[in-house]
Design a protein around this motif. Structure first.
Motif, PDB file in Angstrom:
ATOM      1  N   ASN A  65       4.675 -15.209  39.606  1.00  0.00           N
ATOM      2  CA  ASN A  65       4.653 -13.873  40.203  1.00  0.00           C
ATOM      3  C   ASN A  65       5.343 -12.915  39.239  1.00  0.00           C
ATOM      4  O   ASN A  65       6.567 -12.893  39.130  1.00  0.00           O
ATOM      5  CB  ASN A  65       5.365 -13.905  41.557  1.00  0.00           C
ATOM      6  CG  ASN A  65       5.297 -12.587  42.284  1.00  0.00           C
ATOM      7  OD1 ASN A  65       5.635 -11.539  41.745  1.00  0.00           O
ATOM      8  ND2 ASN A  65       4.878 -12.640  43.540  1.00  0.00           N
ATOM      9  N   GLN A  66       4.551 -12.130  38.519  1.00  0.00           N
ATOM     10  CA  GLN A  66       5.103 -11.327  37.426  1.00  0.00           C
ATOM     11  C   GLN A  66       6.102 -10.275  37.916  1.00  0.00           C
ATOM     12  O   GLN A  66       7.082  -9.966  37.227  1.00  0.00           O
ATOM     13  CB  GLN A  66       3.967 -10.664  36.644  1.00  0.00           C
ATOM     14  CG  GLN A  66       3.033 -11.639  35.964  1.00  0.00           C
ATOM     15  CD  GLN A  66       3.738 -12.536  34.940  1.00  0.00           C
ATOM     16  OE1 GLN A  66       4.769 -12.197  34.381  1.00  0.00           O
ATOM     17  NE2 GLN A  66       3.160 -13.701  34.700  1.00  0.00           N
ATOM     18  N   THR A  67       5.874  -9.726  39.097  1.00  0.00           N
ATOM     19  CA  THR A  67       6.813  -8.729  39.614  1.00  0.00           C
ATOM     20  C   THR A  67       8.172  -9.356  39.888  1.00  0.00           C
ATOM     21  O   THR A  67       9.218  -8.811  39.493  1.00  0.00           O
ATOM     22  CB  THR A  67       6.262  -8.080  40.894  1.00  0.00           C
ATOM     23  OG1 THR A  67       5.046  -7.401  40.582  1.00  0.00           O
ATOM     24  CG2 THR A  67       7.255  -7.087  41.474  1.00  0.00           C
ATOM     25  N   LEU A  68       8.184 -10.507  40.547  1.00  0.00           N
ATOM     26  CA  LEU A  68       9.456 -11.157  40.866  1.00  0.00           C
ATOM     27  C   LEU A  68      10.120 -11.726  39.607  1.00  0.00           C
ATOM     28  O   LEU A  68      11.348 -11.742  39.502  1.00  0.00           O
ATOM     29  CB  LEU A  68       9.242 -12.250  41.908  1.00  0.00           C
ATOM     30  CG  LEU A  68       8.694 -11.789  43.264  1.00  0.00           C
ATOM     31  CD1 LEU A  68       8.697 -12.940  44.260  1.00  0.00           C
ATOM     32  CD2 LEU A  68       9.485 -10.608  43.810  1.00  0.00           C
ATOM     33  N   SER A  80       9.901 -10.297  36.653  1.00  0.00           N
ATOM     34  CA  SER A  80      10.489  -9.123  36.011  1.00  0.00           C
ATOM     35  C   SER A  80      11.767  -8.690  36.713  1.00  0.00           C
ATOM     36  O   SER A  80      12.758  -8.333  36.067  1.00  0.00           O
ATOM     37  CB  SER A  80       9.486  -7.968  36.000  1.00  0.00           C
ATOM     38  OG  SER A  80       8.392  -8.263  35.166  1.00  0.00           O
ATOM     39  N   ARG A  81      11.764  -8.715  38.039  1.00  0.00           N
ATOM     40  CA  ARG A  81      12.982  -8.355  38.766  1.00  0.00           C
ATOM     41  C   ARG A  81      14.120  -9.315  38.456  1.00  0.00           C
ATOM     42  O   ARG A  81      15.286  -8.911  38.361  1.00  0.00           O
ATOM     43  CB  ARG A  81      12.696  -8.319  40.271  1.00  0.00           C
ATOM     44  CG  ARG A  81      11.859  -7.124  40.711  1.00  0.00           C
ATOM     45  CD  ARG A  81      11.567  -7.173  42.194  1.00  0.00           C
ATOM     46  NE  ARG A  81      12.797  -7.168  42.990  1.00  0.00           N
ATOM     47  CZ  ARG A  81      12.823  -7.358  44.304  1.00  0.00           C
ATOM     48  NH1 ARG A  81      11.682  -7.570  44.972  1.00  0.00           N
ATOM     49  NH2 ARG A  81      13.961  -7.337  44.959  1.00  0.00           N
ATOM     50  N   THR A 109      11.797  -2.485  37.887  1.00  0.00           N
ATOM     51  CA  THR A 109      11.031  -2.824  39.083  1.00  0.00           C
ATOM     52  C   THR A 109      11.932  -3.202  40.253  1.00  0.00           C
ATOM     53  O   THR A 109      11.444  -3.542  41.321  1.00  0.00           O
ATOM     54  CB  THR A 109      10.079  -4.011  38.812  1.00  0.00           C
ATOM     55  OG1 THR A 109      10.857  -5.140  38.380  1.00  0.00           O
ATOM     56  CG2 THR A 109       9.062  -3.663  37.750  1.00  0.00           C
ATOM     57  N   SER A 110      13.253  -3.147  40.076  1.00  0.00           N
ATOM     58  CA  SER A 110      14.167  -3.576  41.125  1.00  0.00           C
ATOM     59  C   SER A 110      14.146  -2.602  42.303  1.00  0.00           C
ATOM     60  O   SER A 110      13.831  -1.420  42.163  1.00  0.00           O
ATOM     61  CB  SER A 110      15.587  -3.707  40.565  1.00  0.00           C
ATOM     62  OG  SER A 110      15.650  -4.769  39.633  1.00  0.00           O
TER      63      SER A 110
END
Length: 375
Positions: free
Chosen positions: A256-259, A261-262, A288-289
């Motif tokens: 999951n690229q968003t998670l 990155s976070r 992205t946090s």
């Protein structure tokens, strides 16, 4: 407030090694070691090593990759020592790229001579589980046993009567982390087990000073204030007086690229908070946090369980707020008849939801967190 510089190392009983034991062998061009002494790692360098945590049947070793980012020559004394570890469960993969990408991005700042501290990274802790594409460590003796490695730390050596699984954990704890002498703050990256979906969240034992600050730096969707599980990596660190958290990065076997990155952003906030980065350093990624103000704090779980085996369809999603007694899903038999209507056991926020439709009786299908705290 910054995390205070730990004096814990002086109070810890550490396994004493005179120097890093280089075997003289290499694998893929990187040296194989038997144990790690940070004083032997070159300053202003990111080094790569292999270590054999155990030998499989037939004497074939399980080699673990180890990153070490060592800062300036004096940073072993002036800076902090951080551990970043991932995939102690073989199907939990999102932490792997977090560790890999952090070390890739650290290369320039470490080589500049302006990095104050040391970071140890183990991106894939359970090689056996990774190979088998499943959670546990498999030992083949007597037709085989599965062991949850995250319940056997700090491990037991073969000499002390340990099994291959417990000695595997013992090697990581003693030969990489130096019985806590190489580390004074730690993060262990996880995901949910295969078959469930969920957000970015962490376990944090607030009873130890420094853990709350560490958890809040994650800016996770949920912070679960929790005493931890005996034998887990996080709880073992806490038992040794080292602030640590478990950070859960969404579903298993799905990058999951968003998670991811976070989670990387969390590491940069942590490095900055520990005064390891130069004051003018800019983290190499987009923001992205969600912000700490949006983190949901909770102290309790409520789990909904399938009472009969069949096929489950859930109608709630992670981070949805629910009320006690609310309909959350249905279990069907092979004819398509309804055999159980699932309801929320408490009012709170949905944390994890089963997405694998095949379900056995007694299996958890929904976790709700509740009783949010102000601290």
């Amino acid at each position: 407030m910054k995390l205070s510089t730990a004096s814990v190392l002086a109070a810890l009983t550490a396994q004493a090694f005179a120097q890093t034991n280089f075997t003289g062998d290499t694998l893929q061009g990187y040296p194989i070691i038997e144990y790690l002494d940070l004083a032997d790692v070159p300053a202003n360098t990111i080094s790569r090593f292999w270590i054999s945590a155990a030998e499989a049947q037939g004497g074939l070793p399980y080699f673990l990759p180890i990153f070490v980012a060592r800062g300036s020559a004096g940073s072993l004394e002036s800076g902090r020592r951080l551990s970043l570890s991932a995939s102690i469960h073989g199907d939990e993969l999102n932490g792997i790229p977090v560790v890999q990408r952090v070390f890739a991005a650290l290369r320039d700042v470490v080589s500049s001579g302006n990095f104050n501290g040391t970071v140890i990274g183990i991106p894939t802790q359970n090689i056996n589980g990774n190979i088998l594409n499943q959670r546990n460590f498999f030992s083949s003796s007597n037709n085989g046993f599965f062991t949850n490695l995250n319940r056997v730390f700090p491990g037991t050596s073969i000499a002390e009567g340990g099994s291959i699984a417990t000695s595997y954990a013992y090697t990581i704890w003693n030969s990489v982390w130096g019985n806590a002498s190489n580390v004074d703050i730690a993060v262990d990256f996880h995901t949910l087990s295969t078959g469930s979906n969920g957000p970015l969240w962490c376990y944090a034992d607030y009873r130890l000073d420094g853990v709350q600050r560490l958890a809040e730096l994650t800016e996770a969707d949920v912070i679960k204030i929790d005493p931890g599980e005996p034998g887990s990596i996080e709880t073992t660190w806490v038992d040794f007086g080292v602030p640590a958290i478990t950070l859960e990065i969404g579903p298993a076997k799905n990058w999951n690229q968003t998670l991811i990155s976070r989670s990387q952003e969390f590491v940069w906030r942590l490095l900055d908070d520990l005064n390891m980065l130069p004051s003018n350093y800019t983290a190499p990624q987009e923001a992205t946090s969600i912000g700490l103000e949006n983190s949901y704090r909770a102290t309790n779980f409520s789990t909904s369980v399938a009472e009969r085996s069949g096929w489950v369809q859930m109608n709630v999603v992670p981070l949805q707020d629910v009320e006690e007694g609310q309909a959350v899903g249905t279990v069907y038999n092979s004819w398509g008849d309804v055999i159980q209507n699932l309801t929320a056991g408490a009012s709170g926020r949905v944390l994890t939801v089963r997405v694998d439709a095949a379900v056995e009786q007694g299996a958890g299908v929904l976790d709700i967190v509740y009783n949010a705290t102000a601290s």
